[in-house]
Design an enzyme around this catalytic site. Structure first.
Site, short mmCIF file in Angstrom:
data_model
loop_
_atom_site.label_atom_id
_atom_site.label_comp_id
_atom_site.label_asym_id
_atom_site.label_seq_id
_atom_site.Cartn_x
_atom_site.Cartn_y
_atom_site.Cartn_z
N HIS A 55 0.97 -1.65 -0.48
CA HIS A 55 0.28 -2.92 -0.25
C HIS A 55 -0.53 -3.26 -1.48
O HIS A 55 -1.08 -2.37 -2.12
CB HIS A 55 -0.64 -2.82 0.98
CG HIS A 55 -1.04 -4.16 1.49
ND1 HIS A 55 -2.06 -4.88 0.94
CD2 HIS A 55 -0.50 -4.91 2.47
CE1 HIS A 55 -2.15 -6.02 1.57
NE2 HIS A 55 -1.23 -6.09 2.50
N ASP A 112 4.28 -4.53 8.17
CA ASP A 112 5.68 -4.89 8.37
C ASP A 112 6.56 -3.72 8.76
O ASP A 112 7.67 -3.90 9.23
CB ASP A 112 6.26 -5.50 7.08
CG ASP A 112 5.71 -6.88 6.85
OD1 ASP A 112 5.46 -7.57 7.85
OD2 ASP A 112 5.51 -7.26 5.69
#
Ligand code: ACO
Length: 431
Positions: A308, A365
């Site tokens: 991320h 996700d």
């Protein structure tokens, strides 16, 4: 006392004020640096640049903290639901019972798509990518409701409550419409029912067989949307702010945000995760090959759903959703081989030095696709689901931009690396 940062350049000292956020975050105010010194800060991708002040979301990537308007994501996930969190994000406070009722009513009253606008769908091939359809149809809202989308902040803000409710509710309806259109199914009109059930009805009702709400499914969808509701200055939200900063109306700015979301490194990652898990499953692999390939460092080989841009320890949303996956599948009495592969992949990567040393952990996700699959939402629609969820965050950010009377158009600088001045060469003299 005002603290200042001193920057020494060419024997000249430039003093830049230090700004402190409410959570103690610090920034050097470099707004006058170029004027005072001729220098700009170079920060490719803005990874270390604060582009705005914002009171919406606090994110501490090093410690895995995410709070909306001060409320921790864990508490919202546990106790709130999507529409209430959307209200909180947009208006800054949890709604009273009266405010919540009115907001829900506005979402229901503005759910339908204008009959003329429905014809836009017919212009697309049945195989059109859902995100491409969504951006076009959302941007058309500005053309269908020009009196609400005037590109004049004062006028547009006067209609904000209505346009915000329209945007959230219609984006949801458009996504369901895209699903029906692509599958050649008749459109289902929205009903006077809660937000998530209405979505599931528009997706899955049949002409003579209404979709029967399943509480666990409704709860899972609520959680999924809530976990996506805002995420500080990510690529799509910054895009909404950037487009909005030019004076563009809410609908147009949202359409730009949806475009930004479509890339595989942002909103497109959730479907890429499913494709990756499916390939591993189809090949009968245990994921080792993917992990090894991901370690090559090539962008095309990345382990999707891992890493991320800001979380360097864990993504708090991934923890919540990973747990929810097990709960939902259990409650629905479903098992999913891809969930098992995801668990194995996560365990293997978390033990691998490559991922540990780079602080790469599962992001939201990684598991959200498995929940969506359990709810019957096809992979090609995943990123559009993310768009429904993120709409409150985009709307709140647009509102901050539009309400800031001292704001200016977003206009970064660059470091030019092209040819220096040269004279035009007529065609006959070119080699
Ligand atoms: N798999 C393998 N290696 C990775 C991954 C990954 N998923 N992500 C980053 N790395 C590696 C990089 O190659 C780099 O290695 P190096 O130091 O040897 O060069 C190192 O980790 C640091 O990576 P960065 O590129 O600096 O990370 P950045 O912050 O720019 O990128 C991003 C973040 C885009 C999310 C990245 O981790 C990625 O591509 N992940 C996969 C796609 C994904 O899941 N996106 C969803 C993001 S969450 C969201 O949008 C809701």
């Amino acid at each position: 006392m005002q603290k200042n940062a001193l920057i020494k350049l060419d024997e000249k000292e430039i003093s830049c004020p230090v700004m402190v956020g409410t959570e103690g975050e610090m920034a050097i105010d470099a707004r006058n640096l170029r004027r005072d010194s001729g220098y700009i800060f170079y920060d490719q991708g803005y990874g270390n640049t604060g582009s705005c002040e914002s009171a919406i979301t606090f994110l501490d990537g090093d410690n895995g903290v995410l709070r909306h308007r001060g409320y921790p994501i864990e508490q919202l996930a546990e106790q709130s639901e999507f529409a209430e969190t959307a209200y909180l994000i947009i208006y800054g406070e949890l709604p009273s019972a009266v405010q919540r009722k009115k907001f829900g009513q506005m979402l229901r009253e503005n759910a339908a798509i204008d009959t003329q606008m429905m014809r836009i769908f017919d212009g697309f091939p049945r195989s059109a990518p859902p995100m491409g359809m969504l951006t076009s149809i959302v941007s058309s809202l500005a053309a269908y409701y020009p009196h609400l989308a005037t590109n004049n902040f004062e006028k547009d803000l006067a209609n904000f409550d209505l346009t915000a409710a329209m945007a959230i509710s219609k984006i949801r309806t458009i996504v369901a419409g895209i699903f029906r259109y692509r599958h050649g199914l008749p459109f289902m009109h929205p009903k006077d029912i809660p937000f998530c059930d209405n979505f599931l009805h528009m997706m899955f009702s049949e002409p003579y067989k209404e979709y029967a709400a399943i509480p666990e499914v409704t709860r899972a969808l609520n959680l999924l949307l809530l976990l996506h509701a805002d995420h500080e200055q990510n690529c799509s939200t910054s895009t909404v702010r950037m487009v909005g900063s030019s004076g563009a109306n809410l609908f147009t700015s949202l359409a730009a945000g949806i475009c930004a979301l479509s890339g595989p490194l942002h909103g497109g990652a959730n479907s890429a995760v499913m494709q990756m898990l499916q390939t591993i499953h189809d090949e009968g692999d245990d994921g080792t090959r993917f992990i090894e390939a991901a370690k090559s460092g090539a962008k095309g080989n990345r382990l999707m759903g891992f890493g991320h841009a800001v979380y360097r320890n864990f993504d708090p949303r991934a923890r919540i959703i990973g747990h929810a996956c097990d709960v939902v599948l259990n409650k629905l009495g479903k098992s999913d081989p891809l969930l098992e592969i995801a668990h194995n992949l996560e365990q293997a990567a978390l033990k691998d030095d490559y991922f540990i040393s780079r602080k790469l952990y599962p992001n939201v996700d990684f598991y959200s696709g498995i929940i969506m699959r359990a709810l019957g939402i096809p992979t090609e629609l995943f990123t559009t689901m993310f768009a429904i969820g993120r709409s409150p965050g985009w709307i709140a950010n647009w509102r901050e931009v539009a309400s800031n009377t001292k704001g200016r158009i977003y206009r970064p600088r660059q470091l030019y690396t092209g040819p220096v001045k040269r004279d035009y060469v007529p065609m006959a003299k070119r080699g």
